[in-house]
Design an enzyme around this catalytic site. Structure first.
Site, short mmCIF file in Angstrom:
data_model
loop_
_atom_site.label_atom_id
_atom_site.label_comp_id
_atom_site.label_asym_id
_atom_site.label_seq_id
_atom_site.Cartn_x
_atom_site.Cartn_y
_atom_site.Cartn_z
N ARG B 36 33.98 76.36 30.90
CA ARG B 36 32.89 75.57 31.47
C ARG B 36 32.81 75.90 32.95
NH1 ARG B 36 32.08 70.79 34.30
NH2 ARG B 36 30.34 69.51 33.56
N SER B 105 29.35 66.09 22.83
CA SER B 105 29.76 64.96 23.68
C SER B 105 28.94 63.73 23.34
CB SER B 105 29.52 65.26 25.16
OG SER B 105 30.36 66.30 25.57
N LYS B 134 33.61 65.49 36.83
CA LYS B 134 32.18 65.61 36.60
C LYS B 134 31.52 64.41 37.25
CE LYS B 134 32.95 67.55 31.97
NZ LYS B 134 32.57 67.48 30.56
#
Lengths: 201, 204
Positions: B36, B105, B134
């Site tokens: 990611r 998610s 995040k």
């Protein structure tokens, strides 16, 4: 002719839809969607909306970089910037798609052509604010050099106006690509026709 | 590709070399690595992904690409992980075929059911605890909804968000099948031993 669209530096979220609707009355173009600011889910739903409009108009819908979204939405192809996943890899993964690419020099143009790209955008040919990130304008001589070095169509991009389009064609370009001139969706067909008249001179 | 039972997923951060981090995570016993890197170009992602997939194959671990189904298709990744704003799981499933792992998610049981119906193989549930890895606008879920999400979806739940060696066992006890971490490994002085500690706690 390549009509680029993108809202990354604009606030007009409905731009691409309005442009796609306007293309119904236009000669066929390549409509290139570059929506860097949007998440993949939003690009996916936008493409689902654009794809039938573009198809009905006889034009081609090209999506920047994300060939997965192109495949999932019935778009015609994928446009690969120099920083994208290599073309030969994309070709293998998505053999049914048209693949276009952006290059900023002769060496990368030759390399992209060898890797199997269908057409290239080369620029910036003239000074332009939307392509400032790609360095100073390269001029018509550089355009001609690139056009001579590959046998695939090369579209000139960067600061192109209808009047300048003719000089690009004279120097070997197959067509032109632009973003700014096509933002006025009410005049889109007229603008395309005006470009076309200089390309056909 | 089949999901392991009880595992640690290490997700790459925005700073360390993803290949190096993946190597350390695998050395420490992680059974899943997720690439990611929101700021990376397609070419960078493709190159990293190819190398991490190779490392994962050598260790019989699962390699997952975050968001970029195109990259997963290009280099035959074991799977993809999709957020609620990414390509819909149903579209990803038709592109990737039945054998590629798809994770989605969610932050509620309703989203988890939808993910299962769209073809997900596992659920990423979070964020469980406050996290700085995040940017989050919603409050943390806490551990209570994990069992509800697992029950609603019938799928393995990978818990994520602010999980570390102090709270991991609470998450597993709450019904998670696995745990995903970013900073607990990437921010550790010794990522290999941090991974090993987390893996040991999962199996305790």
């Amino acid at each position: 002719m390549v009509v680029s669209s993108g809202v990354e530096h604009l606030s007009n979220r409905g731009l691409a839809v309005a442009q796609s609707e306007a293309l119904a009355g236009s000669v066929p173009v390549i409509f290139q969607l570059r929506e860097k600011g949007l998440e993949a889910g939003a690009v996916h739903s936008l493409c689902l909306q654009l794809s039938p409009l573009i198809k009905a108009s006889g034009s081609l819908l090209m999506l920047n970089e994300r060939f997965d979204i192109a495949l999932a939405t019935g778009a015609d192809g994928v446009h690969l910037p120099e920083s994208a996943c290599p073309c030969d890899i994309v070709r293998k993964a998505a053999p049914g798609l048209i693949a276009g690419g952006s290059v900023h020099g002769k060496a990368t143009a030759v390399e992209a052509a060898r890797a199997g790209i269908d057409y290239l955008l080369f620029g910036p040919v003239f000074p332009t604010p939307s392509k400032e990130a790609f360095g100073p304008s390269q001029g018509l001589d550089a355009l001609q050099e690139v056009c001579r070095s590959v046998s695939i169509p090369v579209f000139a991009v960067g600061g192109i106006t209808p009047e300048k389009a003719y000089a690009c064609i004279e120097n070997g370009a197959y067509g032109i690509a632009a973003l700014g001139p096509f933002l006025d969706t009410g005049a889109l067909c007229a603008t395309i026709n005006r470009f076309q008249s200089f390309i056909d001179l | 590709m089949i999901l392991p039972r009880k595992f640690l997923c290490v997700i790459t951060d925005e700073h360390l070399c993803p290949v190096k981090l993946a190597g350390m995570a695998l050395d420490g016993g992680a059974r899943m690595v997720q690439l990611r890197r929101k700021t990376a170009s397609g070419r960078e992602l493709y190159e990293w992904a190819s190398r991490i997939q190779e490392l994962c194959r050598q260790r019989d671990a699962v390699f997952i690409v975050n968001d970029r189904v195109d990259i997963a298709l290009a280099m035959h990744a074991d799977g993809v992980h999709l957020g609620q704003d990414d390509l819909p799981a149903s579209a990803a499933r038709s592109l990737l075929g039945p054998d590629t792992i798809i994770g989605v998610s969610v932050s509620s049981a309703a989203e988890a059911e939808k993910a299962r119906d769209d073809g997900a193989d596992y659920i990423g549930a979070g964020h469980i605890f406050p996290t700085f890895s995040k940017e989050k606008t919603s409050p943390p879920l806490g551990t209570a909804p994990i069992r509800e999400i697992a029950k609603a979806s019938g799928l393995p739940v990978v818990a994520i968000g602010g999980i570390n060696m102090d709270n991991l066992r609470k998450v597993m006890a709450a019904g998670a099948s696995a745990v995903a971490v970013i900073s607990a490994v990437s921010g550790a002085i010794d990522p290999v031993s941090a991974t090993r500690t987390l893996v040991n706690q999962i199996w305790q």
